[in-house]
Design an enzyme around this catalytic site. Structure first.
Site, PDB file in Angstrom:
ATOM      1  N   GLU A   1       4.618  13.173   4.189  1.00 18.81           N
ATOM      2  CA  GLU A   1       3.890  11.918   4.419  1.00 18.81           C
ATOM      3  C   GLU A   1       3.358  11.396   3.089  1.00 18.81           C
ATOM      4  O   GLU A   1       2.817  12.165   2.288  1.00 18.81           O
ATOM      5  CB  GLU A   1       2.681  12.112   5.348  1.00 18.81           C
TER       6      GLU A   1
ATOM      7  N   GLU B   1      -0.313   1.247  13.753  1.00 24.46           N
ATOM      8  CA  GLU B   1      -0.577   1.844  15.077  1.00 24.46           C
ATOM      9  C   GLU B   1      -1.981   1.448  15.518  1.00 24.46           C
ATOM     10  O   GLU B   1      -2.973   2.007  15.044  1.00 24.46           O
ATOM     11  CB  GLU B   1      -0.409   3.364  15.007  1.00 24.46           C
TER      12      GLU B   1
ATOM     13  N   LYS C   1      -4.801   4.140  16.898  1.00 25.95           N
ATOM     14  CA  LYS C   1      -5.223   5.327  16.153  1.00 25.95           C
ATOM     15  C   LYS C   1      -6.728   5.284  15.922  1.00 25.95           C
ATOM     16  O   LYS C   1      -7.281   4.244  15.552  1.00 25.95           O
ATOM     17  CB  LYS C   1      -4.505   5.402  14.800  1.00 25.95           C
TER      18      LYS C   1
ATOM     19  N   GLU D   1      -6.504   3.736   8.960  1.00 26.58           N
ATOM     20  CA  GLU D   1      -5.615   4.556   9.795  1.00 26.58           C
ATOM     21  C   GLU D   1      -4.672   3.708  10.641  1.00 26.58           C
ATOM     22  O   GLU D   1      -3.592   4.156  11.021  1.00 26.58           O
ATOM     23  CB  GLU D   1      -6.444   5.461  10.708  1.00 26.58           C
TER      24      GLU D   1
END
Length: 445
Positions: free
Chosen positions: A319, A373, A376, A382
């Protein structure tokens, strides 16, 4: 590494061609031209001759498969660039549309954090390598016995092979260095049980077993040569590394220059974090110069591995990314910085070169993440790591075109057209390869 294996294979092919003199090559291409023009008629005339080579060709393929089964380690990564496909959102496109998006962007590697059957079905026939995640919540059960791992694999992996290119299983995510110490103890037994179940099913040459880690496993990572594993982590990490070394798995690390800069913006040059022009740093021990933090973080992992006794283990970044939005206290989180980091990282990976400390290990990374997203938890950042918006359009320009939907009909046609071209392209390549192989065999006679 993978590149070395591929290069060796290419060299074999090239040397095989160069064994012919100019006359034989001209003869081969003439036959290939005639073959394409006369099609089936030509095959009828050559059928007797071809049959003489048919058994030899099959024997050659069998021999190669035996050799590769004993020499080549399973590799879950094709090329140098991949992307993490997270799904903690309620507005994402269908998995089939995601496949179309990845193909349009020519992204050949992806990771998911579960084993979503709808995703695995959608990826069937795409050729995209996908690493599935065995979630942290399953580790204690999987660690109990191999039969638990076998059941999980038979339900979530084996039924989708070989149509879906499941290239690996990530057992847990950021376990060591995390808060749940009970998971530290069960990680290695779970990993072993997963591998043993794959071995019994004959899948260890197809599916890689790994476990990604966070930077929290290190005591210190600056300068890179000083990096070591935390003392409390090391007693669990070394046996895990020993097992991964035995089965040929790389070390996966989640490396975020964004998080490092966010935690200390006063002392870290943001240009150093973004691959922009800067004076860089000098590692006094190795006398190596670093002009970007990404390479420094990768080499820090290599240094820690070497000190732990595993100098030959490859590091792959599982990541990395940069947030395009953040809270007021999240320094560096902006659309411009996200674009700069991801564009420059993509250019860096495309060079297919190693790092200052490990120049022979080509740098590889999965970008976080494919989409923003919206569900999240945590700070605003995030929810804003995505390269693409939920409708398939780009979040910012780093060289991808994305899928721009206008109406349902046009989007459907666009998806189908791209998919068709992908199928035709792969089929044409297979046909051409078969034809050339046939001509070379005939010419050799």
């Amino acid at each position: 590494g993978l590149m070395a294996c591929l290069k060796n294979k290419n060299c074999i092919v090239i040397q095989r061609v160069y064994l012919f003199d100019i006359f034989e090559l001209q003869k081969g291409w003439a036959i290939l031209t005639s073959f394409l023009q006369m099609e089936c008629t030509f095959l009828d005339h050559l059928s007797t001759r071809i049959m003489g080579f048919y058994s030899f060709f099959l024997w050659l393929l069998l021999l190669f498969s035996v050799i590769s089964s004993n020499v080549f380690t399973v590799y879950a990564f094709k090329g140098t660039y991949g992307v993490n496909y997270g799904k903690i959102a309620d507005n994402l496109p269908s998995p089939r549309s995601v496949v179309t998006l990845l193909k349009a962007a020519k992204i050949k590697n992806t990771r998911i954090y579960d084993a979503d059957h709808e995703v695995l079905k959608a990826f069937k026939g795409s050729g995209i390598g996908i690493i599935v995640g065995l979630g942290n919540e399953y580790l204690k059960e999987i660690a109990v016995g191999e039969d638990r791992a076998m059941n999980w694999i038979k339900e979530n992996v084996q039924p989708f092979l070989p149509g879906t290119n499941i290239a690996g299983i990530a057992v847990g995510n950021e376990i060591l260095g995390g808060d749940d110490h009970e998971l530290w103890e069960v990680l290695l037994p779970a990993v072993k049980n997963v591998y043993d179940a794959l071995r019994r099913l004959g899948l260890t040459k197809v599916v890689e077993v790994s476990s990604p880690h966070s930077e929290a496993v290190f005591t210190n990572s600056f300068p890179p040569s000083s990096c070591v594993f935390r003392e409390d982590v090391s007693i669990y990490m070394k046996p895990l590394l020993q097992f991964f070394s035995q089965i040929g798995s790389p070390f996966y690390i989640n490396a975020y220059p964004f998080l490092a800069y966010k935690s200390d913006p006063e002392h870290i040059d943001i240009n150093y974090a973004l691959f922009k022009s800067n004076k860089g740093i000098l590692d006094a021990k190795t006398n190596l110069h670093y002009d970007n933090m990404f390479e420094a973080q990768v080499d820090a992992a290599y240094a820690a591995l070497e000190k732990a006794g595993f100098p030959k283990m490859e590091v792959i970044v599982s990541e990395t990314g940069w947030a395009s939005r953040g809270d007021d206290n999240e320094a560096g989180a902006s659309l411009e910085n996200a674009r700069t980091y991801n564009r420059n990282l993509r250019k860096r990976l495309a060079k297919k070169k190693g790092t200052p400390y490990r120049p022979k290990f080509v740098a590889k990374a999965y970008i976080f993440a494919l989409f923003n997203e919206n569900l999240k938890p945590g700070p605003t950042s995030e929810r804003n790591f995505g390269l693409f918006k939920p409708d398939g359009s780009i979040s910012y320009d780093i060289g991808f075109t994305g899928l721009k939907e206008s109406t349902g009909v046009s989007s459907f046609i666009h998806f189908k057209v791209i998919g068709a071209y992908g199928w035709l392209g792969s089929s044409s390549a297979l046909l051409l390869t078969t034809c050339i192989t046939l001509v070379l065999l005939i010419s050799a006679s």
